[in-house]
Design an enzyme around this catalytic site. Structure first.
Site, PDB file in Angstrom:
ATOM      1  N   ARG A 150       1.415 -18.384   3.062  1.00 50.42           N
ATOM      2  CA  ARG A 150       1.916 -17.418   2.089  1.00 50.42           C
ATOM      3  C   ARG A 150       3.335 -17.862   1.739  1.00 50.42           C
ATOM      4  O   ARG A 150       3.521 -18.941   1.190  1.00 50.42           O
ATOM      5  CB  ARG A 150       1.837 -16.000   2.691  1.00 50.42           C
ATOM      6  N   ARG A 202      10.354  -8.005  14.320  1.00 51.00           N
ATOM      7  CA  ARG A 202      10.354  -7.372  13.000  1.00 51.00           C
ATOM      8  C   ARG A 202       9.210  -6.366  12.863  1.00 51.00           C
ATOM      9  O   ARG A 202       8.264  -6.597  12.111  1.00 51.00           O
ATOM     10  CB  ARG A 202      10.232  -8.413  11.889  1.00 51.00           C
ATOM     11  N   TYR A 233     -17.589  14.238  -8.601  1.00 51.64           N
ATOM     12  CA  TYR A 233     -18.157  13.237  -9.496  1.00 51.64           C
ATOM     13  C   TYR A 233     -19.314  12.474  -8.858  1.00 51.64           C
ATOM     14  O   TYR A 233     -19.227  12.037  -7.707  1.00 51.64           O
ATOM     15  CB  TYR A 233     -17.088  12.229  -9.911  1.00 51.64           C
ATOM     16  N   HIS A 256       5.875 -15.897  10.079  1.00 52.72           N
ATOM     17  CA  HIS A 256       5.068 -14.670  10.100  1.00 52.72           C
ATOM     18  C   HIS A 256       3.643 -14.999  10.529  1.00 52.72           C
ATOM     19  O   HIS A 256       3.071 -15.998  10.101  1.00 52.72           O
ATOM     20  CB  HIS A 256       5.068 -14.026   8.711  1.00 52.72           C
ATOM     21  N   CYS A 288     -10.867  12.601  -6.152  1.00 50.90           N
ATOM     22  CA  CYS A 288     -10.515  12.586  -7.574  1.00 50.90           C
ATOM     23  C   CYS A 288      -9.025  12.292  -7.728  1.00 50.90           C
ATOM     24  O   CYS A 288      -8.295  12.174  -6.749  1.00 50.90           O
ATOM     25  CB  CYS A 288     -10.855  13.921  -8.209  1.00 50.90           C
ATOM     26  N   MET A 289      -8.580  12.177  -8.956  1.00 51.95           N
ATOM     27  CA  MET A 289      -7.179  11.838  -9.180  1.00 51.95           C
ATOM     28  C   MET A 289      -6.235  12.844  -8.544  1.00 51.95           C
ATOM     29  O   MET A 289      -5.238  12.465  -7.918  1.00 51.95           O
ATOM     30  CB  MET A 289      -6.880  11.734 -10.678  1.00 51.95           C
ATOM     31  N   ASP A 290      -6.546  14.124  -8.650  1.00 58.14           N
ATOM     32  CA  ASP A 290      -5.614  15.134  -8.151  1.00 58.14           C
ATOM     33  C   ASP A 290      -6.309  16.254  -7.376  1.00 58.14           C
ATOM     34  O   ASP A 290      -5.753  17.326  -7.192  1.00 58.14           O
ATOM     35  CB  ASP A 290      -4.804  15.733  -9.309  1.00 58.14           C
ATOM     36  N   LYS A 333      10.960  -2.058   4.006  1.00 59.98           N
ATOM     37  CA  LYS A 333      10.589  -2.455   2.648  1.00 59.98           C
ATOM     38  C   LYS A 333       9.649  -1.416   2.035  1.00 59.98           C
ATOM     39  O   LYS A 333       9.091  -0.569   2.730  1.00 59.98           O
ATOM     40  CB  LYS A 333       9.920  -3.825   2.661  1.00 59.98           C
TER      41      LYS A 333
END
Length: 338
Positions: A145, A233, A279, A177, A326-328, A47
């Site tokens: 769940r 599983r 940052y 599960h 950071c983001m990138d 999945k």
């Protein structure tokens, strides 16, 4: 970008970073899990794009390693596997009202059923498609769940047997599960197993005959052979991560991580002692040092909590991320070695 090991010869020109997936590791991890499963078959869980490793290539690698089933959450994932020509037994277990039941049944996908409404929709889709729907009934043994509550289990069994008598469904499997499989001594593990056995026995007393019973996830396969039943599983262990990190590392379990994140170096420079990095300046250099900029960050899947902590190997030496992710981008202080 995700690169498969069969095609990998280094990061292509112009590509600053990329994940390399070792499909041989996926195959070998499944082979090890197959051994640990004993007489049970292995349903490799692929999945969420095979946990981000690539749905179709990893499904094929898992089958090559001895998996006899594939497991997905969504019907769309199962349909993608069928569109790729993969015909192995396949279960999808997380559906919503009005889902693509008819297409899934036509494609030969088994469907997990966790409620009366889902059973009714699957049966209606089977009637429209002119097929018998193979369903696996999910009972909630304590995770709270997905899955039908124990109090409602007799009603779901009765409804399923009625539809089976009408030739619309086959009650092929039953599953549940664990909540605490990564802590094999936790009392819920034994309690959930007992609830599962009792639920199966109740169904059988009412006339159900299940071809497969499955309960064990990755952690249970490696720690609790009593939970293997007919199928196991495994999910995260397929990709070489330890499902029981407090008890054993992946290498101690014989698993090999299937993914490596690679990056080129974007910049190198000297900075003085006492200099804040990235940052918020929540990392400050302790002495004059060299910092290295890598063009990869949380947009690429690197967790933000890896700031000031996440390990990075650079030119054969192990370092930690200096400052925030950071983001990138991330920064490495060459003087900061764990």
């Amino acid at each position: 970008m995700c690169l498969m090991n069969a095609d990998f010869g280094g990061l292509p020109p112009g590509l600053p970073a990329g994940a390399v997936v070792d499909l041989d590791a996926v195959r070998d991890n499944v082979a090890l899990l197959r051994e640990r499963a004993g007489s049970a078959g292995v349903m490799a869980v692929v999945k969420a794009d095979a946990y981000g490793h690539g749905l179709v290539p990893c499904a094929r690698a898992a089958l090559a390693g001895g998996a006899t089933w594939l497991g997905v959450a969504l019907l769309s994932e199962g349909l993608a596997l069928r569109a790729a020509g993969i015909q192995a037994p396949l279960l999808a277990w997380l559906t919503v009202p009005g889902d693509s039941y008819q297409a899934a049944l036509t494609a030969g996908i088994d469907i997990g059923v966790s409620s009366g409404w889902a059973l009714a929709e699957v049966a209606a889709a089977a009637e429209r498609a002119g097929v018998v729907a193979r369903v696996h009934l999910k009972v909630d043994t304590g995770l709270s769940r997905n899955g039908v509550a124990l109090d409602d289990w007799p009603d779901l069994i009765a409804a399923g047997l009625k539809l089976q008598a009408e030739g619309l469904v086959q009650l092929f499997g039953v599953f549940s599960h664990f909540a605490y499989a990564d802590d094999p001594a936790h009392p819920t593990v034994q309690a959930q197993t007992a609830n599962f056995v009792a639920a199966v026995e109740l169904a059988e007393r009412h006339g159900a005959h299940f071809e497969v019973r499955h309960l064990a996830n990755s952690a249970a396969v490696l720690t609790n052979p009593a939970a293997n039943f007919d199928l196991v599983r495994p999910g995260v262990a397929v990709y070489g991560l330890s499902p029981i990190p407090d008890l054993a590392t992946a290498s101690e379990l014989g698993l090999r991580p299937a993914m490596t994140l690679l990056s080129r170096v974007a910049n190198v420079k000297r900075v003085p002692a006492g200099q804040g990095v990235s940052y918020g300046h929540n990392y400050v250099t302790s002495r004059p040092t060299t910092v290295v900029l890598l063009p990869v960050g949380y947009a690429d899947g690197l967790p933000r909590h890896a700031g000031n902590n996440g390990p990075v190997q650079l030119a054969g030496q192990r370092h930690r991320v200096a400052g925030r992710v950071c983001m990138d981008q991330i920064v490495i202080d060459l003087a900061n070695q764990p």
